[in-house]
Design a protein around this motif. Structure first.
Motif, PDB file in Angstrom:
ATOM      1  N   LEU A   1       0.819  -1.220   0.000  1.00 18.07           N
ATOM      2  CA  LEU A   1       0.000   0.000   0.000  1.00 18.07           C
ATOM      3  C   LEU A   1       0.851   1.268   0.000  1.00 18.07           C
ATOM      4  CD1 LEU A   1      -2.929  -0.928   2.416  1.00 18.07           C
ATOM      5  CD2 LEU A   1      -2.936  -0.837  -0.088  1.00 18.07           C
ATOM      6  N   SER A   2       2.164   1.113  -0.053  1.00 14.69           N
ATOM      7  CA  SER A   2       3.058   2.271  -0.030  1.00 14.69           C
ATOM      8  C   SER A   2       3.838   2.431  -1.332  1.00 14.69           C
ATOM      9  CB  SER A   2       4.044   2.151   1.136  1.00 14.69           C
ATOM     10  OG  SER A   2       3.343   2.093   2.346  1.00 14.69           O
ATOM     11  N   ILE A   3       3.370   1.827  -2.387  1.00 10.27           N
ATOM     12  CA  ILE A   3       4.066   1.910  -3.668  1.00 10.27           C
ATOM     13  C   ILE A   3       3.684   3.207  -4.373  1.00 10.27           C
ATOM     14  CG2 ILE A   3       4.357   0.847  -5.953  1.00 10.27           C
ATOM     15  CD1 ILE A   3       5.587  -0.796  -3.697  1.00 10.27           C
ATOM     16  N   TYR A   4       4.662   4.069  -4.550  1.00  6.76           N
ATOM     17  CA  TYR A   4       4.433   5.306  -5.285  1.00  6.76           C
ATOM     18  C   TYR A   4       5.183   5.285  -6.614  1.00  6.76           C
ATOM     19  CZ  TYR A   4       2.578   6.661  -0.805  1.00  6.76           C
ATOM     20  OH  TYR A   4       1.841   6.690   0.346  1.00  6.76           O
ATOM     21  N   VAL A   5       6.340   4.650  -6.604  1.00 11.58           N
ATOM     22  CA  VAL A   5       7.142   4.506  -7.812  1.00 11.58           C
ATOM     23  C   VAL A   5       7.613   3.055  -7.871  1.00 11.58           C
ATOM     24  CG1 VAL A   5       9.232   5.261  -9.003  1.00 11.58           C
ATOM     25  CG2 VAL A   5       7.920   6.896  -7.659  1.00 11.58           C
ATOM     26  N   ALA A   6       7.406   2.446  -9.022  1.00  7.93           N
ATOM     27  CA  ALA A   6       7.827   1.052  -9.184  1.00  7.93           C
ATOM     28  C   ALA A   6       9.348   1.004  -9.346  1.00  7.93           C
ATOM     29  CB  ALA A   6       7.159   0.440 -10.401  1.00  7.93           C
ATOM     30  N   PRO A   7      10.012   0.099  -8.632  1.00  6.39           N
ATOM     31  CA  PRO A   7      11.464  -0.050  -8.804  1.00  6.39           C
ATOM     32  C   PRO A   7      11.793  -0.483 -10.238  1.00  6.39           C
ATOM     33  CG  PRO A   7      10.678  -1.249  -6.859  1.00  6.39           C
ATOM     34  CD  PRO A   7       9.475  -0.796  -7.614  1.00  6.39           C
ATOM     35  N   GLU A   8      12.872   0.039 -10.762  1.00  6.27           N
ATOM     36  CA  GLU A   8      13.256  -0.253 -12.151  1.00  6.27           C
ATOM     37  C   GLU A   8      13.400  -1.755 -12.399  1.00  6.27           C
ATOM     38  OE1 GLU A   8      13.453   1.721 -14.902  1.00  6.27           O
ATOM     39  OE2 GLU A   8      12.627   3.248 -13.568  1.00  6.27           O
ATOM     40  N   ASN A   9      14.017  -2.459 -11.450  1.00  5.75           N
ATOM     41  CA  ASN A   9      14.201  -3.899 -11.640  1.00  5.75           C
ATOM     42  C   ASN A   9      12.863  -4.631 -11.713  1.00  5.75           C
ATOM     43  OD1 ASN A   9      13.784  -3.442  -8.842  1.00  5.75           O
ATOM     44  ND2 ASN A   9      14.802  -5.364  -8.322  1.00  5.75           N
ATOM     45  N   GLU A  10      11.876  -4.172 -10.966  1.00  2.00           N
ATOM     46  CA  GLU A  10      10.548  -4.795 -11.005  1.00  2.00           C
ATOM     47  C   GLU A  10       9.848  -4.495 -12.332  1.00  2.00           C
ATOM     48  OE1 GLU A  10       9.176  -6.959  -8.952  1.00  2.00           O
ATOM     49  OE2 GLU A  10      10.845  -6.882  -7.551  1.00  2.00           O
ATOM     50  N   LYS A  11      10.013  -3.276 -12.820  1.00  2.00           N
ATOM     51  CA  LYS A  11       9.411  -2.920 -14.104  1.00  2.00           C
ATOM     52  C   LYS A  11      10.008  -3.764 -15.224  1.00  2.00           C
ATOM     53  CE  LYS A  11       9.966   1.609 -14.216  1.00  2.00           C
ATOM     54  NZ  LYS A  11       9.811   3.051 -14.432  1.00  2.00           N
ATOM     55  N   LEU A  12      11.333  -3.904 -15.216  1.00  2.00           N
ATOM     56  CA  LEU A  12      11.988  -4.709 -16.253  1.00  2.00           C
ATOM     57  C   LEU A  12      11.606  -6.184 -16.148  1.00  2.00           C
ATOM     58  CD1 LEU A  12      15.521  -3.050 -16.298  1.00  2.00           C
ATOM     59  CD2 LEU A  12      13.672  -2.794 -17.974  1.00  2.00           C
ATOM     60  N   LYS A  13      11.490  -6.659 -14.927  1.00  2.00           N
ATOM     61  CA  LYS A  13      11.071  -8.040 -14.699  1.00  2.00           C
ATOM     62  C   LYS A  13       9.665  -8.288 -15.274  1.00  2.00           C
ATOM     63  CE  LYS A  13       9.991 -10.800 -10.705  1.00  2.00           C
ATOM     64  NZ  LYS A  13      10.076 -10.863  -9.245  1.00  2.00           N
ATOM     65  N   LEU A  14       8.751  -7.365 -14.993  1.00  2.00           N
ATOM     66  CA  LEU A  14       7.389  -7.469 -15.525  1.00  2.00           C
ATOM     67  C   LEU A  14       7.382  -7.386 -17.048  1.00  2.00           C
ATOM     68  CD1 LEU A  14       4.878  -5.417 -13.354  1.00  2.00           C
ATOM     69  CD2 LEU A  14       4.567  -7.711 -14.217  1.00  2.00           C
ATOM     70  N   LEU A  15       8.164  -6.473 -17.573  1.00  2.00           N
ATOM     71  CA  LEU A  15       8.240  -6.304 -19.030  1.00  2.00           C
ATOM     72  C   LEU A  15       8.774  -7.565 -19.698  1.00  2.00           C
ATOM     73  CD1 LEU A  15       7.494  -3.913 -20.783  1.00  2.00           C
ATOM     74  CD2 LEU A  15       9.872  -3.206 -20.751  1.00  2.00           C
ATOM     75  N   ASN A  16       9.797  -8.156 -19.123  1.00  2.00           N
ATOM     76  CA  ASN A  16      10.340  -9.424 -19.661  1.00  2.00           C
ATOM     77  C   ASN A  16       9.327 -10.545 -19.577  1.00  2.00           C
ATOM     78  OD1 ASN A  16      12.876  -8.566 -20.494  1.00  2.00           O
ATOM     79  ND2 ASN A  16      13.758  -8.832 -18.459  1.00  2.00           N
ATOM     80  N   GLU A  17       8.618 -10.609 -18.467  1.00  2.00           N
ATOM     81  CA  GLU A  17       7.585 -11.639 -18.283  1.00  2.00           C
ATOM     82  C   GLU A  17       6.493 -11.519 -19.348  1.00  2.00           C
ATOM     83  OE1 GLU A  17       4.133 -12.057 -15.065  1.00  2.00           O
ATOM     84  OE2 GLU A  17       6.143 -12.121 -14.186  1.00  2.00           O
ATOM     85  N   ILE A  18       6.055 -10.298 -19.596  1.00  2.00           N
ATOM     86  CA  ILE A  18       5.012 -10.061 -20.600  1.00  2.00           C
ATOM     87  C   ILE A  18       5.536 -10.389 -21.997  1.00  2.00           C
ATOM     88  CG2 ILE A  18       3.598  -8.283 -21.714  1.00  2.00           C
ATOM     89  CD1 ILE A  18       3.421  -6.970 -18.884  1.00  2.00           C
ATOM     90  N   ALA A  19       6.780  -9.995 -22.256  1.00  2.00           N
ATOM     91  CA  ALA A  19       7.378 -10.276 -23.566  1.00  2.00           C
ATOM     92  C   ALA A  19       7.488 -11.782 -23.816  1.00  2.00           C
ATOM     93  CB  ALA A  19       8.747  -9.618 -23.661  1.00  2.00           C
ATOM     94  N   GLN A  20       7.828 -12.538 -22.777  1.00  2.00           N
ATOM     95  CA  GLN A  20       7.933 -13.991 -22.925  1.00  2.00           C
ATOM     96  C   GLN A  20       6.574 -14.654 -23.140  1.00  2.00           C
ATOM     97  OE1 GLN A  20      10.130 -15.403 -19.561  1.00  2.00           O
ATOM     98  NE2 GLN A  20      12.089 -14.675 -20.349  1.00  2.00           N
ATOM     99  N   ASP A  21       5.553 -14.127 -22.486  1.00  2.00           N
ATOM    100  CA  ASP A  21       4.209 -14.669 -22.654  1.00  2.00           C
ATOM    101  C   ASP A  21       3.729 -14.422 -24.055  1.00  2.00           C
ATOM    102  OD1 ASP A  21       4.163 -15.529 -20.053  1.00  2.00           O
ATOM    103  OD2 ASP A  21       2.890 -13.909 -19.308  1.00  2.00           O
TER     104      ASP A  21
END
Length: 160
Positions: free
Chosen positions: A140-160
């Motif tokens: 509940l305290s997320i204001y900015v997503a960490p870069e590593n998490e964004k890249l991880k999500l982006l890679n996951e979506i790209a693989q799917d």
């Protein structure tokens, strides 16, 4: 139980939003629009954290329901089982961060009346003696997503 019904509706809506966001990001990646995909991944991360927080809140509500007898017998927070005290504190905190869950406010008021204003303030303001679940606090305290998490999500979506 009313909070759980409200949560169920919010979780369904959030699942739909997340599913659509993932599809949109995948489409952006297909057409090579990486900057737009990265911008959308930020919001996707926040939505995913919120969905996780909703699941935790749902679990805390269930804990409160199943331990209502302990709560009704104990006028002091210190006499509650640890998991129940954490659930009470976490729902109090969640109300201050989840205005869309209107029924949480009534529960927070009940807990404040039962355990005192100091208890409420300690958990809402996250003072040293707070009992708020750390995972809920994080989600509940997320204001900015960490870069590593964004890249991880982006890679996951790209693989799917």
């Amino acid at each position: 139980m009313q909070i759980q019904a409200q949560l169920n509706n919010r979780k369904k809506r959030m699942h739909a939003i997340i599913k659509q966001s993932r599809a949109d990001i995948a489409q952006l990646l297909k057409i090579g629009n990486l900057n737009s995909a990265l911008a959308r991944v930020e919001q996707l991360y926040k939505d995913t954290c919120l969905l996780t927080a909703y699941d935790l809140i749902d679990n805390f509500c269930e804990c409160i329901i199943t331990n209502m007898s302990h709560i009704s017998k104990c006028s002091s927070m210190h006499n509650l089982p640890t998991n129940v005290a954490v659930a009470v504190a976490s729902l109090t905190y969640a109300d201050s961060r989840c205005g869309e869950l209107s029924h949480l406010h009534h529960v927070r008021n009940l807990f404040r009346d039962r355990y005192g204003r100091e208890f409420e303030i300690a958990n809402v303001e996250l003072f040293a003696e707070n009992l708020v679940d750390s995972q809920l606090r994080k989600n509940l305290s997320i204001y900015v997503a960490p870069e590593n998490e964004k890249l991880k999500l982006l890679n996951e979506i790209a693989q799917d």
